[in-house]
Design a protein around this motif. Structure first.
Motif, PDB file in Angstrom:
ATOM      1  N   LEU A 132     -28.212 102.682  18.657  1.00 62.00           N
ATOM      2  CA  LEU A 132     -29.149 101.837  17.920  1.00 62.00           C
ATOM      3  C   LEU A 132     -30.518 102.502  17.909  1.00 62.00           C
ATOM      4  O   LEU A 132     -30.949 103.063  18.921  1.00 62.00           O
ATOM      5  N   HIS A 134     -34.388 102.022  17.866  1.00 62.01           N
ATOM      6  CA  HIS A 134     -35.397 101.022  18.206  1.00 62.01           C
ATOM      7  C   HIS A 134     -36.781 101.483  17.762  1.00 62.01           C
ATOM      8  O   HIS A 134     -37.089 102.679  17.785  1.00 62.01           O
ATOM      9  N   GLU A 135     -37.640 100.530  17.437  1.00 68.01           N
ATOM     10  CA  GLU A 135     -38.976 100.846  16.959  1.00 68.01           C
ATOM     11  C   GLU A 135     -39.833 101.570  17.996  1.00 68.01           C
ATOM     12  O   GLU A 135     -40.794 102.256  17.620  1.00 68.01           O
ATOM     13  N   ASN A 244     -38.044  97.524  12.017  1.00 69.54           N
ATOM     14  CA  ASN A 244     -36.875  97.934  11.244  1.00 69.54           C
ATOM     15  C   ASN A 244     -36.458  96.811  10.302  1.00 69.54           C
ATOM     16  O   ASN A 244     -36.473  95.632  10.678  1.00 69.54           O
ATOM     17  N   ASP A 248     -27.295  95.877  10.628  1.00 69.77           N
ATOM     18  CA  ASP A 248     -26.812  96.685  11.745  1.00 69.77           C
ATOM     19  C   ASP A 248     -25.299  96.911  11.740  1.00 69.77           C
ATOM     20  O   ASP A 248     -24.729  97.352  12.726  1.00 69.77           O
ATOM     21  N   ALA A 292     -31.742  98.808  15.264  1.00 66.03           N
ATOM     22  CA  ALA A 292     -31.868  97.664  16.172  1.00 66.03           C
ATOM     23  C   ALA A 292     -32.719  96.623  15.459  1.00 66.03           C
ATOM     24  O   ALA A 292     -33.809  96.935  14.974  1.00 66.03           O
ATOM     25  N   LEU A 293     -32.237  95.406  15.375  1.00 65.77           N
ATOM     26  CA  LEU A 293     -32.923  94.370  14.607  1.00 65.77           C
ATOM     27  C   LEU A 293     -33.480  93.247  15.478  1.00 65.77           C
ATOM     28  O   LEU A 293     -33.824  92.177  14.969  1.00 65.77           O
ATOM     29  N   ASP A 294     -33.581  93.503  16.786  1.00 61.64           N
ATOM     30  CA  ASP A 294     -34.082  92.481  17.699  1.00 61.64           C
ATOM     31  C   ASP A 294     -35.473  92.004  17.310  1.00 61.64           C
ATOM     32  O   ASP A 294     -35.766  90.803  17.337  1.00 61.64           O
ATOM     33  N   ARG A 295     -36.346  92.932  16.950  1.00 61.47           N
ATOM     34  CA  ARG A 295     -37.727  92.563  16.619  1.00 61.47           C
ATOM     35  C   ARG A 295     -37.759  91.684  15.378  1.00 61.47           C
ATOM     36  O   ARG A 295     -38.441  90.655  15.353  1.00 61.47           O
ATOM     37  N   ARG A 297     -35.359  89.784  14.139  1.00 62.92           N
ATOM     38  CA  ARG A 297     -34.731  88.486  14.385  1.00 62.92           C
ATOM     39  C   ARG A 297     -35.579  87.613  15.308  1.00 62.92           C
ATOM     40  O   ARG A 297     -35.695  86.402  15.101  1.00 62.92           O
ATOM     41  N   THR A 298     -36.186  88.217  16.316  1.00 64.48           N
ATOM     42  CA  THR A 298     -37.008  87.448  17.256  1.00 64.48           C
ATOM     43  C   THR A 298     -38.245  86.871  16.579  1.00 64.48           C
ATOM     44  O   THR A 298     -38.615  85.713  16.796  1.00 64.48           O
ATOM     45  N   GLU A 303     -31.590  85.861   9.061  1.00 72.87           N
ATOM     46  CA  GLU A 303     -30.143  86.029   8.979  1.00 72.87           C
ATOM     47  C   GLU A 303     -29.793  86.593   7.607  1.00 72.87           C
ATOM     48  O   GLU A 303     -30.344  86.168   6.589  1.00 72.87           O
TER      49      GLU A 303
END
Length: 338
Positions: A132, A134-135, A244, A248, A292-295, A297-298, A303
Motif C-alpha cells: 500500500l 501511504h501519503e 490519496n 484500493d 492506502a485510503l485511510d486518510r 476515509r477517516t 465510500e
C-alpha cells in the motif's frame, strides 16, 4: 460557490464541472484544448452559471481576475499521458511546473485566498515495493531509464510549490494524488490503458498488453474521484493536506484484459508488446500501484459508488454505441509476442 477549473475541458475536469454545476455553483473553465475537448463541455455551454475560456494558463491574461473571483480553484492543467510525456519531455517540465507556480504566485499576490486543489499523481511514489502506498512515504524518482519520469518530477515540484505557498502565504491547499482514474469521456489516445483495452475488445482485435502484464494498478471511477476530492476540499479544516484519491482494489494488466474480454463477451486474444515497441522508448515500469485510503476515509467517511465491473460495463456499452455503423479505416497495433 465560485469554482475555477484549469484544464477543465479534460476528462476529470469536465466531471468536476458537472458536479459543481449540478450543485448550483458557478463554474469557470480555462483550457488550451491540447488534450481536453470542447465536446466534454457541450452539456454546460448554455448554462448561465458556466463560462469557458480557451487559453494557456501560462499566458492567460485573465488569470488574476479569475483567481480573485474564485472561492475554490482546481488546478488540473498539465501535460498528461505516457505517449505525450515521452514525446514532449521538456514541455512536461516547463508547462506542468511553470503553470502551477504562476497560479500560486497570482493567488498570493491577489490578497484574496481561495482554496486551491492541486491534481498530483501516484507517479510521485516511484518504484515503491510496498503493498500500500501511504501519503507519509518518501517520494522517489527513477533515473535509470527514459524520460517518462519527467512527469513524476513535475508533480513532485507542484506538490512542493503548493505546500510552500500554503505555509508562507496561508493559502488553503489540498494536494490530491490520483490513482488511475477511469470512466466516461476518457480516451486512449495518450496511453490510457482501459479505453484502449475496451476498444480492442469491442472490435475483436488483439488486446495489446505492454510488458509482461504482471504489473498491477488500482482503478477508480472518475465520478468517485471527483466526489472524494470535493469531500476532502469541503472539510471544516482548511489546513494544507495531501491525500490519496482512488480505489484500493488491485488488478494486474493481464487480469484486467481478461476481465474486459469477459464483460464484453469478446474472443480477443491477449498479446504482449515490449515497451520499446509500444512507446519507442524502453523503461522500467512501476510494478505495483495501490493507494492506502485511510486518510480519505477517516476525514470524510467516503465510500465508493462504482465497482470496476460497473465502470467497464458502461464503457463497453458506450464504445459499442460509438462504433455502430462507423467502422472504417482502423489499423490496430500489430502484435509481436515478446
Amino acid at each position: 460557490m465560485h469554482v475555477l477549473i484549469t484544464g477543465g475541458a479534460g476528462f476529470i475536469g469536465s466531471h468536476l464541472a458537472a458536479l459543481h454545476l449540478a450543485r448550483g455553483d458557478k463554474v469557470h473553465v480555462v483550457d488550451d484544448l491540447s488534450t481536453g475537448s470542447r465536446a466534454n463541455l457541450a452539456p454546460f455551454e448554455s448554462k448561465p452559471s458556466f463560462r469557458f475560456d480557451e487559453a494557456d494558463v501560462l499566458t492567460w491574461p485573465l488569470l488574476q481576475q479569475a483567481a480573485a473571483w474564485a472561492d475554490r480553484i482546481y488546478h488540473l492543467a498539465a501535460v498528461v499521458g505516457v505517449y505525450r510525456v515521452i514525446a514532449e519531455p521538456t514541455r512536461v517540465l516547463a508547462t506542468n511546473i511553470a503553470a502551477c507556480e504562476r497560479l500560486f504566485r497570482t493567488v498570493a499576490a491577489g490578497g484574496w485566498l481561495p482554496q486551491v486543489v492541486v491534481a498530483s499523481s501516484s507517479e510521485v511514489y516511484g518504484h515503491q515495493h510496498e503493498g500500500l502506498l501511504h501519503e507519509n512515504m518518501d517520494l522517489s524518482v527513477s533515473t535509470r531509464v527514459g524520460t517518462r519520469w519527467n512527469y513524476s518530477v513535475s508533480k513532485i515540484a507542484d506538490e512542493a510549490l503548493a505546500l510552500s505557498y500554503s505555509q508562507k502565504f496561508g493559502i488553503p491547499v489540498l494536494v490530491a494524488r490520483f490513482f488511475n482514474t477511469i470512466g466516461p469521456r476518457q480516451v486512449g489516445r495518450y496511453g490510457m490503458v482501459v479505453p484502449r483495452f475496451v476498444d480492442q475488445a469491442v472490435r475483436g482485435e488483439p488486446i495489446t498488453v505492454y510488458g509482461d502484464g504482471e504489473q498491477t494498478r488500482s482503478f477508480c471511477d472518475v465520478r468517485d474521484n471527483v466526489a472524494a476530492m470535493d469531500l476532502l476540499a469541503s472539510r471544516e479544516s482548511h489546513d494544507a493536506l495531501v491525500a490519496n484519491i482512488g480505489n484500493d482494489r488491485e488488478i494486474s494488466m493481464n487480469d484486467l484484459a481478461r476481465l474486459i474480454c469477459e464483460r464484453a463477451g469478446s474472443d480477443s486474444k491477449i498479446c504482449h508488446v515490449p515497451y520499446l515497441k509500444a512507446y519507442g522508448e524502453d523503461f522500467e515500469d512501476i510494478q505495483r500501484r495501490r493507494p492506502a485510503l485511510d486518510r480519505l476515509r477517516t476525514l470524510t467517511g467516503f465510500e465508493h459508488r462504482y465497482t470496476l465491473e460497473d465502470t467497464l460495463d458502461e464503457l463497453i456499452l458506450e464504445r459499442r454505441a460509438a462504433l455502430a455503423g462507423t467502422e472504417h479505416g482502423h489499423r490496430p497495433l500489430v502484435c509481436h509476442q515478446s
